[in-house]
Structure formats: C-alpha cells, structure tokens
Design an enzyme around this catalytic site. Structure first.
Site, short mmCIF file in Angstrom:
data_model
loop_
_atom_site.label_atom_id
_atom_site.label_comp_id
_atom_site.label_asym_id
_atom_site.label_seq_id
_atom_site.Cartn_x
_atom_site.Cartn_y
_atom_site.Cartn_z
N LYS A 60 10.53 19.65 20.33
CA LYS A 60 10.00 18.96 21.51
C LYS A 60 8.69 18.23 21.24
O LYS A 60 8.39 17.24 21.89
CB LYS A 60 9.83 19.94 22.66
CG LYS A 60 11.17 20.33 23.28
CD LYS A 60 11.00 20.94 24.65
CE LYS A 60 12.34 21.18 25.31
NZ LYS A 60 13.06 22.35 24.73
N GLU A 94 7.15 18.05 33.80
CA GLU A 94 7.77 19.18 34.47
C GLU A 94 8.25 20.13 33.38
O GLU A 94 8.52 19.71 32.25
CB GLU A 94 8.94 18.73 35.35
CG GLU A 94 10.29 18.61 34.63
CD GLU A 94 10.35 17.54 33.55
OE1 GLU A 94 9.61 16.55 33.66
OE2 GLU A 94 11.12 17.72 32.59
N SER A 144 16.96 23.92 16.12
CA SER A 144 16.00 23.23 16.98
C SER A 144 14.69 23.97 17.21
O SER A 144 13.67 23.36 17.47
CB SER A 144 16.65 22.93 18.34
OG SER A 144 17.15 24.11 18.93
C1 LIG Z 1 14.29 22.74 25.00
C2 LIG Z 1 15.03 23.22 23.82
C3 LIG Z 1 16.39 22.86 23.59
C4 LIG Z 1 17.20 22.07 24.57
O1 LIG Z 1 16.75 20.78 24.80
P1 LIG Z 1 17.49 19.52 24.22
O2 LIG Z 1 16.86 18.39 24.93
O3 LIG Z 1 18.96 19.66 24.53
O4 LIG Z 1 17.26 19.50 22.76
C5 LIG Z 1 16.99 23.29 22.42
N1 LIG Z 1 16.33 24.05 21.52
C6 LIG Z 1 15.06 24.43 21.71
C7 LIG Z 1 14.41 25.29 20.69
C8 LIG Z 1 14.37 24.03 22.86
O5 LIG Z 1 13.09 24.43 23.04
#
Ligand SMILES: *Cc1c(COP(=O)(O)O)cnc(C)c1O
Length: 396
Positions: free
Chosen positions: A92, A114, A380
């Site tokens: 993010k 938000e 992610s």
């Molecule tokens: C917020 C988040 C997601 C989901 O958000 P996307 O916009 O679909 O990527 C996925 N993995 C992590 C670690 C997150 O913090």
C-alpha cells in the site's frame, strides 16, 4: 485515450466497467485530477522523486524469491514477490507515496483518507509524516475498536483519526465521511484512495503507481530464468491494487495466465463471503461501475472475510473487465484454506504472510501446475498484524 487492459478510455472505462459516478459537488475535484494526473505522474521530476523514495524509504526493489520447498510441494517453480518487505509491511505504501507527491504538485495542503483495517490509513499517515503534511483518516467506530494497534500507529505518525459514527460504523461509512470532507474542502485537500476503486482516474492512477511490482518482476525473472515472462501471476484481490500492480506489465501478454484469488470467507454460498465475482452483479459502488455484491434492489451485501483487507463488497473496474472478458482467472479461497496456506508457508519457507496474501497462496491448490511452469505469487504483506488471528487458529 484508446482503451486497453492497461489504459481505460478517456472516460475511465475498461470495457463495460469504470467511469466516474459522483455527486455534482465533486466534479471540480475529480475533473482536476482527471485532467492532470498523467502529465504529473510522467513528468521527469516526479518520476525521480517517486523512484528515489521507493528505493531509499520503502526499500525497493523488493526481492523476487524462489521458494524452493514450496515449489517442491507443488512440483513446480514458485517465485514470491516480497511486497511484505516494504516499509510498513505491504504494497500500500507504493500508492500512498505516489498520491501524496501528486497532491503536493497540485498544491494541496491537506490529505484525507478512509481506512477499514487501518493498513491504508497507516501507509498514508506514514507518507504525510515524511512530507510534513496534515493527514486526516476517517475510520468507522467499530473498526477503531477492532484495529486498536493501527489506530495507535496512525496517531503516533501524527494523523488525526476521525471516527465515522453513522450506519454500520465500518469502511463504507468512513468512505462517506471522507467524501463529505472532500466536498467541503475542494481547493486545498486531496483524497487518497487506497485501492484500484473509486471514480476515474483513481483505478488507473493507483494501478500505475502499483505497476512498479510487475515492472520489477520482469527484469528480476529475466535475471533468474532467462525469460521475462512467467506462466502464471497469482495475487489476492480485495479492491485489487496489489493484483493490478502484479498483473500490469503482463496484461497485454496473453500467454501469461493472470490468477486473482478472492476471499470466500466461510464458503462462497455460506452468506458470509467476499467472493465478489462469484456473487456479484454489475452495479455502481464508490464512484465507479463494477461488479458489486448486492441484493436485487441494489442494497450492498455485507461481505465477510477473516482478512480485513479482503472484506470488501466490490472489486476495481479493471478486475471486473478481466473477469468479464476472460483475460483473468478468478478463484476464491475460504478463511480456513487461507489460514492453512499461511501455516504451510511459515513452516516451509520461514515467512509469515498477511492473511490477505495467504489467500493467494491457497489459490495454488486450485491450479494444475506443471513441472516447467514458472509462477510468480504476489506476497502482498507480512503477517505481524494478523498474529492474534493466527494464535486463535494455532491448534486448528
Ligand atoms: C489492503 C491489503 C490487500 C487488499 O487490497 P488490494 O487493493 O486488493 O491489494 C491485500 N494484501 C494486503 C497485505 C493488504 O494490506
């Protein structure tokens, strides 16, 4: 602009999905962004500052790691794109940096955002601290109670956390409050949206900021395997920003199979799920036309997932188009399957994944992988934030 998978048309449509469905009061703000975002993003001074921060502040490029023991389990080759090693623990921050730099160039003095689970709020508060900009994060009262550590982080970083007290007191209500704030402060405020959702140009802008993920994968894979192209790219999808980033530079390479994994919650048909493409229909949510979990008369259905980041009743318009056109393969993984996949990664590779990323890992079980396949999986985020949930599941 001509529409491709990587660029929506001038109105922000990917196929049938996208656009900007916004109240009249927001037109000025959104039109300003629409007319300026590309020019600013691709200006040399901006690129240089963005890339320098990604390198020295975030720690990019993130490694592309051949997970040997996991690969052996699936009798294939699995590379993990280590977004978990970014500063603040997930992908993010890539988008938060991009949007805050853009806001500065638009002359904005105040940032609003938000947040549901708090991850996007923390990323935004982090970049605002770095840049010395005022930051206000709207968050539902229920989420403030549930996500106390992230509330504390945002406060330590100097952000003001504003409780959203209306409705279900969760993400949707926080979004409404943020929009109200933006309407009331049209000239000095930028609204940082945290995924590839919202009115045009947000889905395209966020995808482009996150596309650094697949840009790196291409040269890293070339170094490791001699080819820039994997056979599969796998990522979890909440709104879809890490998936959009991981897919981006492969969207127009039809031989690369793009695999998106949604959260099935307790099961797709359990009534407690967030598997949007399986359960949703075309509709407008948060400013764009996409696929939405809704009742016949258009009431948004409360989603459920064990992972707060995937607990969203929609999906970005790019993903709706990937699903609709068949370019993307959409799978879903349950809470239980994802927790098991997380424990499996811990034991095999010594990496504790975020619950969101664990859904992508669980998706591997549903692919018929061959020995020669090269799979890139977007890890992610890291799992530290999810320890309490993992602890409850330890004996399960
Ligand atoms: C917020 C988040 C997601 C989901 O958000 P996307 O916009 O679909 O990527 C996925 N993995 C992590 C670690 C997150 O913090």
């Amino acid at each position: 602009m001509k529409q491709t998978f990587t660029s929506p048309d001038t109105k922000g449509y990917y196929g049938k999905f996208g656009g900007a469905y916004i109240p009249e009061m927001l037109h000025r703000n959104v039109e300003e962004l629409q007319s300026k975002y590309l020019e600013i993003m691709y200006e040399k001074g901006f690129r240089d500052e963005f890339n320098a921060l990604l390198k020295d502040y975030v720690g990019r490029p993130t490694p592309l790691f051949l997970a040997e023991r996991l690969s052996k389990q699936f009798n294939t080759n699995i590379y993990l794109k280590r977004e978990d090693l970014n500063h603040t623990g997930a992908h993010k921050i890539n988008n938060a940096i991009g949007q805050v730099l853009l806001a500065q160039r638009l002359g904005k003095k105040r940032i609003i955002a938000e947040t549901g689970a708090g991850q996007h709020g923390v990323a935004t508060a982090t970049v605002c601290a770095l840049k010395g900009i005022e930051c206000i994060v709207y968050m539902g009262v229920k989420d403030i109670e549930r996500q106390a550590p992230n509330v504390a982080r945002m406060k330590m970083l100097g952000a003001k956390v504003m409780p959203a007290t209306s409705g279900s007191q969760t993400l949707k209500d926080a979004t409404n409050e943020a929009i109200r704030d933006w309407i009331n402060n049209p000239t000095d405020t930028h609204y940082v949206i945290g995924s590839v959702v919202g009115p045009h140009p947000y889905p395209d802008m966020v995808a482009r900021f996150q596309s650094v993920i697949s840009e790196e994968v291409r040269w890293q894979l070339k170094e490791k395997t001699g080819s820039e192209l994997p056979t599969h790219v796998v990522a979890c999808v909440g709104g879809g920003s890490n998936a959009a980033g991981a897919f981006y530079h492969f969207l127009d390479e039809p031989q690369v199979q793009l695999v998106a994994v949604e959260a099935a919650g307790l099961g797709v048909n359990s009534g407690h799920s967030a598997a949007t493409t399986q359960l949703g229909t075309a509709g407008v949510l948060h400013g764009s036309k996409s696929i939405v979990m809704q009742t016949e008369d258009g009431q948004v259905v409360e989603p459920h997932s064990i992972s707060a980041g995937l607990d969203y009743p929609g999906i970005g318009p790019l993903h709706a188009h990937l699903f609709d056109s068949g370019r993307g393969k959409f799978l879903s993984a349950t809470d239980d399957e994802s927790v098991q996949a997380a424990f499996n990664l811990c034991k095999l590779e010594g990496i504790i994944p975020a619950l969101e990323s664990a859904h992508a890992l669980a998706g591997l079980n549903q692919l018929q992988l061959k020995e020669k396949d090269v799979v890139v999986l977007c890890l992610s985020g890291r799992g530290d934030k999810d320890l309490a949930t993992y602890m409850k599941r330890m004996d399960a």
